[in-house]
Design an enzyme around this catalytic site. Structure first.
Site, PDB file in Angstrom:
ATOM      1  N   ARG A  54      48.287  35.648  44.291  1.00 10.94           N
ATOM      2  CA  ARG A  54      48.068  36.585  45.390  1.00 10.94           C
ATOM      3  C   ARG A  54      49.272  37.477  45.683  1.00 10.94           C
ATOM      4  O   ARG A  54      49.142  38.700  45.784  1.00 10.94           O
ATOM      5  CB  ARG A  54      47.683  35.807  46.649  1.00 10.94           C
TER       6      ARG A  54
ATOM      7  N   ASP B 273      37.784  29.917  33.884  1.00  9.28           N
ATOM      8  CA  ASP B 273      38.269  30.529  35.113  1.00  9.28           C
ATOM      9  C   ASP B 273      37.181  30.395  36.180  1.00  9.28           C
ATOM     10  O   ASP B 273      35.989  30.304  35.858  1.00  9.28           O
ATOM     11  CB  ASP B 273      38.592  32.004  34.853  1.00  9.28           C
TER      12      ASP B 273
ATOM     13  N   SER C 189      43.726  31.285  42.559  1.00  6.37           N
ATOM     14  CA  SER C 189      43.473  31.140  43.990  1.00  6.37           C
ATOM     15  C   SER C 189      43.846  29.753  44.508  1.00  6.37           C
ATOM     16  O   SER C 189      43.651  28.745  43.835  1.00  6.37           O
ATOM     17  CB  SER C 189      41.990  31.399  44.275  1.00  6.37           C
TER      18      SER C 189
ATOM     19  N   ASP D 242      36.690  32.446  39.491  1.00  6.38           N
ATOM     20  CA  ASP D 242      36.117  33.666  40.062  1.00  6.38           C
ATOM     21  C   ASP D 242      35.604  34.604  38.972  1.00  6.38           C
ATOM     22  O   ASP D 242      36.360  35.039  38.105  1.00  6.38           O
ATOM     23  CB  ASP D 242      37.169  34.399  40.905  1.00  6.38           C
TER      24      ASP D 242
END
Length: 250
Positions: free
Chosen positions: A74, A21, A149, A23
């Site tokens: 998001r 991943d 993202s 972040d």
């Protein structure tokens, strides 16, 4: 018998590929995302509360961000958090103006805040992750990066890390391919497919609870939780086989 080290597990389980991943595992942008979410939601809840003469509880990063937002697409994060405050908004569309009172409008506003914070502070990486990757690539491991993202590629470019990954499955790719967000395993299984390996030949590295759940659901050979925020027990509870505070130098 002492517990197996990461290198031992990679060898014992015949791992060929590493899927990380972005972040919170590779870059220190999880904190930036959390701060952008908090600003957007706190401002919105204050404004809405004044209009309705209601006091809404602000977003708590330690709990709300972890439980409703971290690691997922998001707009799903917007929807999940608002539901926790008993708020339902129209979905809107991806072209909604940032700040419009729709799921998409609030999500777009959060993205604007995130980009501004990145412009101001740059992209910080975790040196332990970069050193680990460079070592494992030299040993012949295949590598992929995943992210919910849509800013994954520019973040990697800004950090100078694009060359470390053969495959990128991010928010842009997920929309193009119709992949479900975590805790569904879609982004991980797609990354494995593009690398040409089976889930049983790959290891997942995640800091989000939804991420380790996704790795476990996908049947991956090894799910490693990266504990950046003192959540060892929660990562194990949600499916991690092993939890590390940082990547080993071995």
């Amino acid at each position: 018998m002492p517990p197996s080290t990461l290198s031992q597990l990679l060898s014992e389980r015949k791992i060929k590929a590493l899927i990380l991943d972005l972040d919170g595992v590779i870059t220190q942008t999880a904190k930036v995302h959390a701060n952008a979410w908090k600003k957007m939601f706190d401002d919105y809840l204050l404004q809405r509360g004044e209009q309705e003469s209601v006091v809404y509880k602000p977003l708590e990063i330690a709990t709300d961000y972890r439980d409703y937002i971290d690691g997922i697409p998001r707009y799903d994060g917007v929807r999940n958090f608002l539901a926790s405050r008993n708020i339902v908004l129209p979905e809107g569309t991806a072209t909604d103006a940032p700040g419009k009172e729709t799921v998409a409008g609030l999500g777009n506003l959060k993205n604007n805040y995130f980009k501004k914070l990145i412009e101001q502070g740059g992209v910080q990486v975790y040196p332990d992750t970069v050193a680990f990757l460079q070592n494992k690539i030299a040993q012949g491991f295949r590598t992929a990066v995943i992210s919910a993202s849509k800013n994954c590629q520019p973040i990697l470019a800004a950090a100078g890390l694009e060359e470390l990954f053969e495959v990128r499955v991010d928010g842009v790719v997920s929309v193009e391919l119709g992949l479900k967000g975590k805790p569904a395993p879609d982004v991980f299984t797609e990354a494995a497919r593009q690398l040409g390996v089976q889930p049983q030949e790959a290891a997942i590295f995640e800091d989000a609870l939804a991420g380790v759940e996704a790795g476990k659901a996908g049947g991956f050979a090894l799910v490693v939780g990266i504990n950046r925020t003192d959540e060892t027990s929660e990562l194990l509870k949600h499916g991690a086989d092993l939890v590390l505070d940082k990547f080993p130098t071995e």
